[in-house]
Every structure is written in C-alpha cells, then in structure tokens.
Design a protein around this motif. Structure first.
Motif, PDB file in Angstrom:
ATOM      1  N   LEU A   1       1.025  -1.210  -0.001  1.00 49.84           N
ATOM      2  CA  LEU A   1       0.007  -0.040  -0.089  1.00 49.84           C
ATOM      3  C   LEU A   1       0.986   1.349   0.152  1.00 49.84           C
ATOM      4  CD1 LEU A   1      -2.804  -0.766   2.602  1.00 49.84           C
ATOM      5  CD2 LEU A   1      -2.932  -1.022   0.064  1.00 49.84           C
ATOM      6  N   TYR A   2       0.639   2.397  -0.814  1.00 52.26           N
ATOM      7  CA  TYR A   2       1.281   3.438  -0.797  1.00 52.26           C
ATOM      8  C   TYR A   2       0.339   4.497  -0.205  1.00 52.26           C
ATOM      9  CZ  TYR A   2       4.071   1.044  -4.485  1.00 52.26           C
ATOM     10  OH  TYR A   2       4.977   0.204  -4.827  1.00 52.26           O
ATOM     11  N   THR A   3       1.005   5.183   0.642  1.00 53.50           N
ATOM     12  CA  THR A   3       0.451   6.335   1.260  1.00 53.50           C
ATOM     13  C   THR A   3       1.025   7.639   0.610  1.00 53.50           C
ATOM     14  OG1 THR A   3       0.599   5.175   3.465  1.00 53.50           O
ATOM     15  CG2 THR A   3       0.391   7.748   3.500  1.00 53.50           C
ATOM     16  N   LEU A   4      -0.023   8.477   0.216  1.00 52.74           N
ATOM     17  CA  LEU A   4       0.235   9.418  -0.635  1.00 52.74           C
ATOM     18  C   LEU A   4      -0.337  10.806   0.072  1.00 52.74           C
ATOM     19  CD1 LEU A   4      -0.923   7.995  -3.949  1.00 52.74           C
ATOM     20  CD2 LEU A   4       1.303   8.192  -3.204  1.00 52.74           C
ATOM     21  N   ARG A   5       0.201  11.742  -0.455  1.00 50.92           N
ATOM     22  CA  ARG A   5      -0.326  13.237  -0.002  1.00 50.92           C
ATOM     23  C   ARG A   5      -0.392  14.088  -1.334  1.00 50.92           C
ATOM     24  NH1 ARG A   5       3.483  14.600   3.314  1.00 50.92           N
ATOM     25  NH2 ARG A   5       2.442  14.344   5.000  1.00 50.92           N
ATOM     26  N   TRP A   6      -1.628  14.881  -1.586  1.00 49.56           N
ATOM     27  CA  TRP A   6      -1.451  15.594  -2.745  1.00 49.56           C
ATOM     28  C   TRP A   6      -0.570  16.549  -2.520  1.00 49.56           C
ATOM     29  CZ3 TRP A   6      -4.201  13.538  -6.058  1.00 49.56           C
ATOM     30  CH2 TRP A   6      -5.432  12.769  -5.743  1.00 49.56           C
ATOM     31  N   ARG A   7       0.172  17.061  -3.831  1.00 49.82           N
ATOM     32  CA  ARG A   7       1.097  17.825  -3.893  1.00 49.82           C
ATOM     33  C   ARG A   7       0.542  19.263  -3.596  1.00 49.82           C
ATOM     34  NH1 ARG A   7       4.069  19.467  -9.230  1.00 49.82           N
ATOM     35  NH2 ARG A   7       2.011  20.289  -9.487  1.00 49.82           N
ATOM     36  N   ASP A   8      -0.444  19.505  -4.140  1.00 48.15           N
ATOM     37  CA  ASP A   8      -1.170  21.272  -4.300  1.00 48.15           C
ATOM     38  C   ASP A   8      -2.049  21.398  -3.344  1.00 48.15           C
ATOM     39  OD1 ASP A   8       0.678  21.962  -6.628  1.00 48.15           O
ATOM     40  OD2 ASP A   8      -0.650  20.527  -7.894  1.00 48.15           O
ATOM     41  N   TRP A   9      -2.562  20.353  -2.402  1.00 48.41           N
ATOM     42  CA  TRP A   9      -3.729  20.395  -1.582  1.00 48.41           C
ATOM     43  C   TRP A   9      -3.160  19.825  -0.275  1.00 48.41           C
ATOM     44  CZ3 TRP A   9      -4.972  18.672  -6.464  1.00 48.41           C
ATOM     45  CH2 TRP A   9      -5.558  19.771  -7.453  1.00 48.41           C
ATOM     46  N   LEU A  10      -2.519  20.768   0.582  1.00 49.00           N
ATOM     47  CA  LEU A  10      -1.638  20.156   2.059  1.00 49.00           C
ATOM     48  C   LEU A  10      -2.650  20.162   2.931  1.00 49.00           C
ATOM     49  CD1 LEU A  10       1.665  21.978   1.346  1.00 49.00           C
ATOM     50  CD2 LEU A  10       0.981  19.693   0.730  1.00 49.00           C
ATOM     51  N   ASP A  11      -3.764  20.911   2.588  1.00 49.27           N
ATOM     52  CA  ASP A  11      -4.817  20.694   3.669  1.00 49.27           C
ATOM     53  C   ASP A  11      -5.750  19.216   3.810  1.00 49.27           C
ATOM     54  OD1 ASP A  11      -4.563  23.190   4.722  1.00 49.27           O
ATOM     55  OD2 ASP A  11      -6.055  24.178   3.466  1.00 49.27           O
ATOM     56  N   MET A  12      -5.554  18.569   2.683  1.00 51.57           N
ATOM     57  CA  MET A  12      -6.219  17.389   2.573  1.00 51.57           C
ATOM     58  C   MET A  12      -5.427  16.232   3.195  1.00 51.57           C
ATOM     59  SD  MET A  12      -8.098  17.465  -0.987  1.00 51.57           S
ATOM     60  CE  MET A  12      -9.178  16.157  -0.688  1.00 51.57           C
ATOM     61  N   PRO A  13      -6.227  15.274   4.117  1.00 53.55           N
ATOM     62  CA  PRO A  13      -5.434  14.480   4.649  1.00 53.55           C
ATOM     63  C   PRO A  13      -4.554  13.192   3.630  1.00 53.55           C
ATOM     64  CG  PRO A  13      -7.731  13.878   4.703  1.00 53.55           C
ATOM     65  CD  PRO A  13      -7.737  15.181   4.282  1.00 53.55           C
ATOM     66  N   VAL A  14      -3.678  12.522   4.237  1.00 50.01           N
ATOM     67  CA  VAL A  14      -3.011  11.445   3.371  1.00 50.01           C
ATOM     68  C   VAL A  14      -4.199  10.430   3.055  1.00 50.01           C
ATOM     69  CG1 VAL A  14      -0.602  12.392   4.267  1.00 50.01           C
ATOM     70  CG2 VAL A  14      -2.068  10.255   5.224  1.00 50.01           C
ATOM     71  N   PHE A  15      -3.723   9.681   1.969  1.00 43.40           N
ATOM     72  CA  PHE A  15      -4.746   8.738   1.650  1.00 43.40           C
ATOM     73  C   PHE A  15      -3.711   7.534   1.071  1.00 43.40           C
ATOM     74  CE2 PHE A  15      -3.824  11.702  -1.637  1.00 43.40           C
ATOM     75  CZ  PHE A  15      -3.738  10.792  -2.688  1.00 43.40           C
ATOM     76  N   THR A  16      -4.338   6.338   0.865  1.00 43.57           N
ATOM     77  CA  THR A  16      -3.576   5.088   0.453  1.00 43.57           C
ATOM     78  C   THR A  16      -4.198   4.381  -0.869  1.00 43.57           C
ATOM     79  OG1 THR A  16      -4.834   3.790   1.852  1.00 43.57           O
ATOM     80  CG2 THR A  16      -2.933   4.304   2.771  1.00 43.57           C
ATOM     81  N   ARG A  17      -3.070   4.217  -1.571  1.00 37.57           N
ATOM     82  CA  ARG A  17      -3.648   3.464  -3.119  1.00 37.57           C
ATOM     83  C   ARG A  17      -2.665   2.158  -3.266  1.00 37.57           C
ATOM     84  NH1 ARG A  17      -7.065   6.591  -2.607  1.00 37.57           N
ATOM     85  NH2 ARG A  17      -7.757   8.077  -3.864  1.00 37.57           N
ATOM     86  N   LYS A  18      -3.052   1.363  -3.790  1.00 37.98           N
ATOM     87  CA  LYS A  18      -2.453   0.258  -4.483  1.00 37.98           C
ATOM     88  C   LYS A  18      -1.748   0.762  -5.581  1.00 37.98           C
ATOM     89  CE  LYS A  18      -5.329  -3.420  -2.510  1.00 37.98           C
ATOM     90  NZ  LYS A  18      -6.395  -4.557  -3.048  1.00 37.98           N
TER      91      LYS A  18
END
Length: 203
Positions: A173-190
């Motif tokens: 699982l890859y935990t990601l953070r939006w580059r341009d929207w730092l207010d949004m929480p991190v999320f995971t993707r396969k």
C-alpha cells in the motif's frame, strides 16, 4: 471528493448549487461545484481565495457544465479544494459571470509575501520554510519510492493530480499526499491505482 451527482432523484444536497472558479498565480484554471448545504461556506472561501462564486440555479447550460467539474470541499481553515480544470471548460463557465465582473481581492493570508513566489494551487496554501528538494519522477513502477511524485485520482470524472509518496507498506500500500492541496489528509492506494508522470512533463 465525491462522485458527481447528476442522476434524477439524487439528494438536493448532492446536486450542484454553486460553482467556484478562478485562476491561480500561474494562470492555471480552477473550478469545482458545491452542493446547496455547502453554498455559504463555499462563497466565503471563494472570497478569501480571490475566486468567483457563481450560482447554478436552473440555467440548463450552466448545470450541464457541472458534469465536467469535480466536487469541491471546504476546509476548517476556510479555504476550499478547487482543482485544476481544462481552460476550455473554465472559459465556458466564465461567460456566465456578469459583464465587467472583477474577481475579489484575495485575503492577505492567501497572498505571497513581496518578492517571494507561491506554489500555484487551488487552496492558496503558501510555501514556508526552506526549499524542499525536487521530488523524483519515476519512469517505471519498480522505481517508485518514498518522496516520488506520481499521479492519483479519487474516482471517475475526478481527474488525475500530482501526489507525493510518503510511505510504502510491506503489504504493497502506498500512502500519498496531494502535492497542491496540503490541507487534505493523506490517503492510500495500491500500485494498480497509481499512474506515472510522463518523463518530459514540466509544471
């Protein structure tokens, strides 16, 4: 973000009632729709970010354009998630603004300090602290590592946006953070739900 609600019989709160649109410091177009229950907060966020708030009402041609927009989101900070959109879509929506319309001045907190640049984004989040190193842009899925810049989406019709890898689990699982929207929480993707930037892509 949530799936666009355009089907007959959808809850009123999920139907587009307001469009927020504007250009960022880099001249890139942003626009998204908000439901009836979000109108008040979205209008305030638009004013803070120097964007226009356009009621959808029952104008069929304008309502039709909302099908091409992502659903926005308002943060506790008062700013909003207003993603990038194609300039042709933005221009089509902008024709519905009153003649001679002037976008509101952005709140001081959303303006970059004199002599300093700011990362172009739909949230107006300023850069702070020392300059971060340029993230790697892998050209092969096997080369994705923590810090890599990839593409991710939140669903059909939502678009693909740059995200940075912040963690890779042993379960794949890859935990990601939006580059341009730092207010949004991190999320995971396969891995199968991640895309790669073109090697020649530039911001």
């Amino acid at each position: 973000m949530t799936q666009l609600a355009s089907s007959i019989g959808a809850p009123a709160a999920a139907l587009p009632a307001l469009i927020v649109l504007g250009l960022d410091d880099g001249g890139k177009a942003h626009a998204s729709w908000f439901g009836e229950a979000e109108v008040g907060m979205a209008e305030k966020a638009a004013g803070m970010m120097g964007m226009a708030a356009l009621p959808v009402a029952d104008a069929s041609d304008l309502r039709g354009l909302t099908d091409k927009l992502p659903h926005g989101r308002v943060f506790e900070s008062g700013r909003a998630f207003v993603p990038f959109v194609k300039r042709t879509i933005y221009d089509a929506i902008a024709t519905h603004l009153p003649p001679g319309y002037r976008f509101p001045a952005r709140a001081a907190i959303d303006r970059p300090p004199p002599g300093k640049s700011k990362k172009a984004s739909g949230t107006g989040a300023p850069e702070s602290g020392p300059k971060r190193p340029e993230p790697s842009r892998p050209t092969d899925w096997t080369k994705i590592e923590v810090g890599s810049l990839v593409l991710a989406t939140e669903g059909a019709y939502q678009g693909w946006y740059e995200a940075q890898v912040v963690k890779i689990s042993t379960e794949g699982l890859y935990t990601l953070r939006w580059r341009d929207w730092l207010d949004m929480p991190v999320f995971t993707r396969k891995l199968i739900h991640i895309a790669l930037l073109h090697p020649e892509h530039t911001d």
